[in-house]
Write a protein that holds these residues in place. Structure first.
Motif, PDB file in Angstrom:
ATOM      1  N   UNK A 125      -2.097  -7.059  10.342  1.00 29.00           N
ATOM      2  CA  UNK A 125      -0.998  -6.778  11.263  1.00 29.00           C
ATOM      3  C   UNK A 125       0.075  -7.862  11.180  1.00 29.00           C
ATOM      4  N   UNK A 126      -0.345  -9.111  11.139  1.00 30.63           N
ATOM      5  CA  UNK A 126       0.613 -10.216  11.017  1.00 30.63           C
ATOM      6  C   UNK A 126       1.402 -10.083   9.718  1.00 30.63           C
ATOM      7  N   UNK A 127       0.706  -9.760   8.645  1.00 31.82           N
ATOM      8  CA  UNK A 127       1.389  -9.575   7.357  1.00 31.82           C
ATOM      9  C   UNK A 127       2.395  -8.424   7.429  1.00 31.82           C
ATOM     10  N   UNK A 128       2.010  -7.344   8.094  1.00 34.98           N
ATOM     11  CA  UNK A 128       2.893  -6.188   8.214  1.00 34.98           C
ATOM     12  C   UNK A 128       4.139  -6.536   9.042  1.00 34.98           C
ATOM     13  N   UNK A 129       3.955  -7.291  10.125  1.00 32.28           N
ATOM     14  CA  UNK A 129       5.090  -7.720  10.934  1.00 32.28           C
ATOM     15  C   UNK A 129       6.042  -8.592  10.123  1.00 32.28           C
ATOM     16  N   UNK A 130       5.472  -9.507   9.348  1.00 30.79           N
ATOM     17  CA  UNK A 130       6.316 -10.395   8.545  1.00 30.79           C
ATOM     18  C   UNK A 130       7.079  -9.625   7.470  1.00 30.79           C
ATOM     19  N   UNK A 131       6.486  -8.560   6.983  1.00 32.32           N
ATOM     20  CA  UNK A 131       7.149  -7.754   5.952  1.00 32.32           C
ATOM     21  C   UNK A 131       8.197  -6.813   6.543  1.00 32.32           C
ATOM     22  N   UNK A 132       8.168  -6.650   7.880  1.00 30.77           N
ATOM     23  CA  UNK A 132       9.090  -5.722   8.546  1.00 30.77           C
ATOM     24  C   UNK A 132       9.731  -6.390   9.763  1.00 30.77           C
TER      25      UNK A 132
END
Length: 312
Positions: free
Chosen positions: A132-139
């Motif tokens: 989830x953290x990775x997804x937030x950082x990518x978006x």
């Protein structure tokens, strides 16, 4: 705290209560505070032999309901059940408040330690906190999160999360946790820090539970990590929900209410409600409750000042 003359205390205790008692909840029906109040009142009604009636007065992040109690007669017939936010958070966010929590409200009894859980909508392609953290950082800026309102404990927990992870997401404040949860379920917002009512939807597969924003794991969810364990230190949204009275309420009445609330908190019906929210019942002495809120005030105040948050 204002004090009445000592000679008035015994007569007040002997006569009290002789009419219904109002328990003001400063958040809407369906949220954590309301759930606790409605779990508490049957036991109090039985013990005091007078009706204890819940009166929901939501608005302005709990300020409206708390102000009603702060300005009520200190006669033992009006109490406030609130999250810790109105006591430990609001004074740091608002430079002008209609009451002073430390001057105008008297701690009566702790009810429960309420944790906030990071819940995401199933449309989010993340099954772990790291994903989830990775997804937030990518978006950055593309996801939105709901909260119980500007400056609420769930909002502050989310801001702690964003600051610790250097994340960017859009805050959507609601008038309470219940309407925020409704929009999370429908996918109008993608995540939120939930104070417990949303956990039933996790069990039903409608939401995904990724973490708890607490100093330690919840006993009900031993496999769910804290955010600190996942490398995001300082994200602690724990809040002590409790009961307060107008300053000057006779000490004998406050002590009686503390005793009866502690006994009601130990009852199975309230324990079941708190367990379903992932929290923990927290019966405390008056002094220990005041000290707990002082510690919460210091923790939240430090973060709010460091983050430069204000709502005026």
């Amino acid at each position: 705290m204002l004090a009445l003359p000592v000679f008035s205390q015994p007569s007040a205790a002997q006569a009290w209560p002789d009419k219904p008692i109002r328990l003001v909840v400063n958040f809407p029906a369906g949220g954590a505070a309301d759930t606790l109040a409605r779990g508490l009142t049957p036991g109090l009604t039985a013990a005091l032999k007078r009706p204890v009636v819940v009166d929901n007065r939501p608005g302005a992040n709990g300020i409206m309901g708390a102000d009603v109690v702060a300005k009520s007669p200190a006669d033992g017939y009006t109490f406030l059940l609130t999250s810790g936010g109105a006591i430990a958070i609001d004074p740091f966010l608002y430079t002008k408040m209609p009451y002073d929590p430390q001057r105008d409200l008297t701690p009566v009894a702790s009810v429960a330690l309420v944790r906030v859980f990071l819940l995401v909508h199933p449309s989010v392609p993340a099954r772990t906190l790291a994903e989830f953290v990775s997804y937030l950082r990518a978006n950055p800026g593309k996801l939105s999160f709901g909260s119980a309102g500007n400056g609420s404990t769930p909002h502050i927990a989310a801001e702690m999360f964003k600051r610790a992870g250097k994340l960017d997401a859009v805050h959507v404040p609601y008038k309470g946790a219940a309407p925020a949860l409704s929009d999370l379920l429908s996918g109008q917002v993608q995540f939120m820090f939930d104070p417990g009512p949303g956990l039933q939807h996790v069990a039903a597969g409608k939401l995904r539970l990724l973490a708890v924003a607490s100093g330690k794991r919840a006993a009900q969810y031993p496999d769910v990590p804290t955010l600190a364990e996942a490398g995001l230190p300082g994200v602690n949204g724990d809040s002590t929900f409790g009961v307060y009275a107008p300053a000057g309420t006779p000490r004998a009445v406050v002590e009686r209410m503390n005793k009866e609330i502690n006994q009601a908190v130990a009852a199975n019906v309230l324990q079941d409600s708190v367990n379903r929210m992932g929290g923990a019942v927290a019966p405390l002495s008056i002094q220990a409750f005041a000290e707990r809120q002082d510690a919460d005030r210091a923790r939240y105040g430090s973060f709010i000042k460091a983050a430069g948050m204000t709502l005026d």
